[in-house]
Scaffold this motif. Structure first.
Motif, PDB file in Angstrom:
ATOM      1  N   GLN A 124      -3.528  -1.969  16.177  1.00 56.72           N
ATOM      2  CA  GLN A 124      -4.926  -1.566  16.221  1.00 56.72           C
ATOM      3  C   GLN A 124      -5.494  -1.662  17.639  1.00 56.72           C
ATOM      4  O   GLN A 124      -6.268  -0.800  18.078  1.00 56.72           O
ATOM      5  CB  GLN A 124      -5.745  -2.432  15.254  1.00 56.72           C
TER       6      GLN A 124
ATOM      7  N   TYR B 263      -4.197  -7.645   5.828  1.00 55.99           N
ATOM      8  CA  TYR B 263      -2.746  -7.543   5.889  1.00 55.99           C
ATOM      9  C   TYR B 263      -2.126  -8.883   5.514  1.00 55.99           C
ATOM     10  O   TYR B 263      -2.722  -9.951   5.730  1.00 55.99           O
ATOM     11  CB  TYR B 263      -2.281  -7.139   7.287  1.00 55.99           C
TER      12      TYR B 263
ATOM     13  N   ARG C 141      -9.537   0.637   3.440  1.00 58.49           N
ATOM     14  CA  ARG C 141     -10.587   0.073   4.282  1.00 58.49           C
ATOM     15  C   ARG C 141     -11.719   1.051   4.550  1.00 58.49           C
ATOM     16  O   ARG C 141     -12.884   0.661   4.613  1.00 58.49           O
ATOM     17  CB  ARG C 141      -9.993  -0.385   5.614  1.00 58.49           C
ATOM     18  N   GLY C 142     -11.399   2.330   4.648  1.00 60.91           N
ATOM     19  CA  GLY C 142     -12.419   3.301   5.006  1.00 60.91           C
ATOM     20  C   GLY C 142     -13.062   4.013   3.835  1.00 60.91           C
ATOM     21  O   GLY C 142     -14.106   4.649   3.997  1.00 60.91           O
TER      22      GLY C 142
ATOM     23  N   SER D 191      -8.500   5.864   2.655  1.00 62.91           N
ATOM     24  CA  SER D 191      -7.813   4.596   2.864  1.00 62.91           C
ATOM     25  C   SER D 191      -8.564   3.485   2.151  1.00 62.91           C
ATOM     26  O   SER D 191      -9.729   3.632   1.768  1.00 62.91           O
ATOM     27  CB  SER D 191      -7.708   4.283   4.361  1.00 62.91           C
TER      28      SER D 191
ATOM     29  N   SER E 174     -13.925   2.595   0.594  1.00 61.45           N
ATOM     30  CA  SER E 174     -14.069   1.525  -0.395  1.00 61.45           C
ATOM     31  C   SER E 174     -14.813   1.996  -1.640  1.00 61.45           C
ATOM     32  O   SER E 174     -14.503   1.571  -2.761  1.00 61.45           O
ATOM     33  CB  SER E 174     -14.794   0.333   0.223  1.00 61.45           C
TER      34      SER E 174
ATOM     35  N   TYR F  78      -3.571   1.230   3.891  1.00 62.60           N
ATOM     36  CA  TYR F  78      -4.585   0.237   4.274  1.00 62.60           C
ATOM     37  C   TYR F  78      -5.625   0.860   5.185  1.00 62.60           C
ATOM     38  O   TYR F  78      -6.828   0.675   4.996  1.00 62.60           O
ATOM     39  CB  TYR F  78      -3.903  -0.945   4.967  1.00 62.60           C
ATOM     40  N   ASP F  79      -5.167   1.619   6.180  1.00 59.00           N
ATOM     41  CA  ASP F  79      -6.080   2.242   7.120  1.00 59.00           C
ATOM     42  C   ASP F  79      -5.447   3.516   7.652  1.00 59.00           C
ATOM     43  O   ASP F  79      -4.232   3.571   7.857  1.00 59.00           O
ATOM     44  CB  ASP F  79      -6.386   1.293   8.287  1.00 59.00           C
TER      45      ASP F  79
ATOM     46  N   ASP G 196       0.824  -1.194   0.000  1.00 59.68           N
ATOM     47  CA  ASP G 196       0.000   0.000   0.000  1.00 59.68           C
ATOM     48  C   ASP G 196       0.868   1.257   0.000  1.00 59.68           C
ATOM     49  O   ASP G 196       2.086   1.188  -0.205  1.00 59.68           O
ATOM     50  CB  ASP G 196      -0.956  -0.014   1.195  1.00 59.68           C
TER      51      ASP G 196
ATOM     52  N   THR H  41      -5.185   5.718  10.749  1.00 56.05           N
ATOM     53  CA  THR H  41      -5.488   5.604  12.181  1.00 56.05           C
ATOM     54  C   THR H  41      -5.054   6.819  12.972  1.00 56.05           C
ATOM     55  O   THR H  41      -5.583   7.068  14.048  1.00 56.05           O
ATOM     56  CB  THR H  41      -4.809   4.356  12.763  1.00 56.05           C
TER      57      THR H  41
END
Length: 287
Positions: free
Chosen positions: A274, A262, A227-228, A225, A230, A213-214, A163, A216
């Motif tokens: 996390q 991951y 994941r957030g 991101s 999509s 990826y995320d 990523d 945070t």
């Protein structure tokens, strides 16, 4: 002498105007019945009118040998959401679309269509084709003649991609697509299904490298991101794939991420991160 190399323009789809095949079928059947009657009449009267009977019997035999088969060869059946890409002595003359029973030039032939199993592509299998002569698989010769215009789904293998932050992730996508230009799909690429699969992998890697990826951290709360965001990632992915497969006459309807995680070598460390981040956020909320 130097020769200039000129790139040939992409083949554009042309709709083939064909006649209704039912009148021609009925006409051919009627002529067959007449030729049989003439042949029988000639046999009966061969002694009385030898010349006329011989001529009529010859005409009937000639009709059975060539014209009857040519008329049958010109009949084509097209099912819903299917098309026949027609060629005449190697030249593209048009695409026969629309469900129905048609009559075309008997010397026209339908161009071969790549025959691929989407389930095998999804499972990582090789593209399969059938031989014209031997019927063996994995042969470049193709026998399928009908081009499907249905909306189809292509699901490629899971692949490892880094990523934006360099973290290795495992990701896979499903692409919803259909053939929009039959001429480009058949003549401008070798195998449009295989071409779509390869370009989807390439586009996925290009898009994944633009996002983490995320997100945070607090300072990155508004950062997009994988994941957030999509929906945004899926839209950019569809646009990226579409730009690559225009040459193949393919329309991308939708592209979605079906698996995102991951890589195993960093999954445990990221899980701990996390969890720690969640504990810190909870304490701040309590304070």
């Amino acid at each position: 002498m130097n020769e200039k190399i000129v790139n040939q323009p992409a083949t554009e789809e042309t709709l083939l105007k064909a006649k209704n095949g039912m009148p021609m079928l009925l006409l051919n059947l009627a002529l067959i019945a007449v030729s049989i009657a003439i042949f029988i009449w000639g046999i009966i009267h061969i002694d009385q009118q030898q010349t006329l009977a011989g001529i009529l019997m010859g005409v009937a035999i000639f009709y059975w040998c060539l014209p009857v088969w040519l008329l049958f060869a010109g009949l084509r059946v097209v099912h819903p959401n299917e098309a026949l890409v027609m060629t005449l002595f190697g030249k593209y003359v048009g695409t026969l679309k629309g469900a129905g029973f048609y009559f075309v030039n008997p010397f026209m032939t339908a161009a071969p269509v790549p025959k691929a199993s989407h389930s095998e592509l999804a499972a990582g299998g090789e593209l399969e084709t059938e031989s014209v002569t031997s019927g063996k698989k994995n042969n470049p010769a193709l026998v399928k003649k009908r081009l499907s215009l249905k909306t189809m789904a292509l699901s490629n293998n899971k692949q490892k991609v880094n990523d934006k932050l360099g973290n290795p992730i495992i990701i896979s996508i499903v692409v919803i697509w259909r053939v929009a230009d039959t001429a480009k799909a058949i003549f401008d690429v070798d195998n449009f299904v295989d071409y779509l699969s390869i370009q989807s992998d390439s586009a996925l890697r290009n898009i994944v490298r633009l996002y983490p990826y995320d997100a945070t951290d607090d300072e990155d709360a508004n950062e997009k991101s994988l994941r957030g965001s999509s929906m945004e990632v899926s839209q950019k992915l569809a646009e990226e794939i579409q730009s690559k497969v225009d040459v193949a006459g393919i329309e991308i309807i939708e592209a979605k991420i079906t698996h995102l995680a991951y890589a195993p070598e960093i999954a445990a460390a990221m899980l701990q991160r996390q969890q720690a981040s969640a504990i810190v956020d909870a304490r701040q909320l309590i304070v």
